[in-house]
Design an enzyme around this catalytic site. Structure first.
Site, PDB file in Angstrom:
ATOM      1  N   LYS A 173       8.574   6.716  15.908  1.00 58.53           N
ATOM      2  CA  LYS A 173       8.515   5.262  15.703  1.00 58.53           C
ATOM      3  C   LYS A 173       9.585   4.801  14.705  1.00 58.53           C
ATOM      4  CE  LYS A 173       6.531   1.108  14.952  1.00 58.53           C
ATOM      5  NZ  LYS A 173       6.249   0.048  15.864  1.00 58.53           N
TER       6      LYS A 173
ATOM      7  N   THR B 137       1.104   1.962  11.909  1.00 64.70           N
ATOM      8  CA  THR B 137       2.419   2.468  11.516  1.00 64.70           C
ATOM      9  C   THR B 137       2.337   2.819  10.034  1.00 64.70           C
ATOM     10  OG1 THR B 137       3.487   0.985  13.090  1.00 64.70           O
ATOM     11  CG2 THR B 137       4.886   1.954  11.381  1.00 64.70           C
TER      12      THR B 137
END
Ligand code: NAD
Length: 292
Positions: free
Chosen positions: A162, A87
């Site tokens: 995300k 991420t």
């Protein structure tokens, strides 16, 4: 497939192990973490990447990703896929993908949801940005490491999906916790509150699947003294990435910003570090109107 795997921590370790267990030839590298069973240890990131058809990275942040990309892109075979599952900020994801493409590689950003349990159990969800052709090559690997992979568009769009998802999650968890604390003070029983909200228009994943009130709803970290689960620190990381992206893209995100500030205080000034992100409920329980 010949796979290079760089970053064998809490998430990357079990993901690499699942690929090896499924019969792929996995060569791994990490600065600190041990190499899992079935994975061959490389002496450097470049060595892990050199011979691979797909190189997977699972690293802490965008700066580290950019530095590892600087080492492995020149080492990778033309036509190989650079698959980043970390991420990171959208800008780093797009910059790394551009460098990879300029070097004749295919590139995907594919951050995950599902946490450590999902990595171990092979039940992650992948949100994927990059060329469809690269997505199709990586799809059998997503099927081993996860249960779902969604192609979200060009490079960076996996990270965009995300952080938008987790901005919704952070904000909904906070408001679910503050609603429970308000219900307590109004004398409304928590079970009754759950029974109503979980079947009414206030329902959400935070309420229905991950209820922050201990003993209510399905089992969740609140039933285990708020041990993560999904740590408040990681929620703070994702909310910061969302706010960074909002600033760059000139998007107005006041609730996301409020959620980021609350998690920042919770983690950095209160007792939130290392606790599950649903531990906002005991935080609100202790506070009075207007204490922020
Ligand atoms: P982690 O800290 O356990 O693992 C990261 C690994 O990268 C470490 O083992 C570290 O030694 C290694 N590393 C750092 N720099 C390196 C380098 N230059 N070369 C090689 N290895 C290097 O973190 P994690 O929990 O596995 O998370 C990895 C990524 O997944 C993060 O981007 C995180 O935000 C994301 N993520 C984590 C979770 C979770 O629940 N843990 C859930 C979803 C997404």
């Amino acid at each position: 497939m010949k796979i290079g795997f760089i970053g064998l921590g809490n998430m990357g370790g079990p993901m690499a192990a699942n690929l090896a267990a499924a019969g792929h030839e996995v060569t791994g590298f990490d600065l600190a973490a041990p190499v899992p069973d079935g994975v061959t240890k490389a002496a450097s990131a470049a060595e892990a990447a050199a011979d691979a058809e797909v190189v997977i990275t699972m690293l802490p942040n965008g700066d580290i990703l950019r530095s590892v990309a600087g080492e492995i892109v020149p080492a990778m075979k033309t036509g190989a896929v650079f698959l980043d599952c970390s991420t990171v900020d959208v800008a780093s994801a797009r910059a790394v993908a551009e460098d990879a493409k300029a070097a004749g590689l295919l590139a995907l950003d594919a951050p995950v949801s599902g946490g450590i349990g999902g990595a171990q159990g092979g039940t992650l969800t992948f949100m994927v940005g990059g060329d469809k052709a690269a997505f199709d090559i990586a799809k059998p690997l997503f099927d081993i490491m996860g249960q779902k992979a969604v192609h979200c568009g060009p490079s960076g769009n996996g990270q965009a999906a995300k952080i938008c998802n987790n901005m919704i999650l952070g904000a909904t968890m906070i408001v679910t916790c503050e609603a429970f604390a308000l219900a307590d003070k109004l004398g409304l029983d928590r079970q009754a509150m759950f029974d109503v909200v979980s079947t009414s228009s206030g329902y959400s994943w935070s309420m229905n699947a991950y209820c922050p009130a201990p003993g209510i709803g399905p089992k969740s970290p609140s039933d285990n003294d708020y041990k993560p689960g999904f740590a408040a620190d990681l929620m703070l990381k994702d909310l910061r990435l969302a706010m960074q992206a909002a600033e760059t893209a000139d998007a107005d995100t006041p609730i996301g910003e409020a959620a980021m500030k609350l998690y920042e205080r919770f983690v950095e000034q209160e007792d939130g570090r290392g606790r599950d992100f649903s531990a906002m409920l005991p935080r609100f329980e202790k506070r009075g109107h207007g204490e922020g």
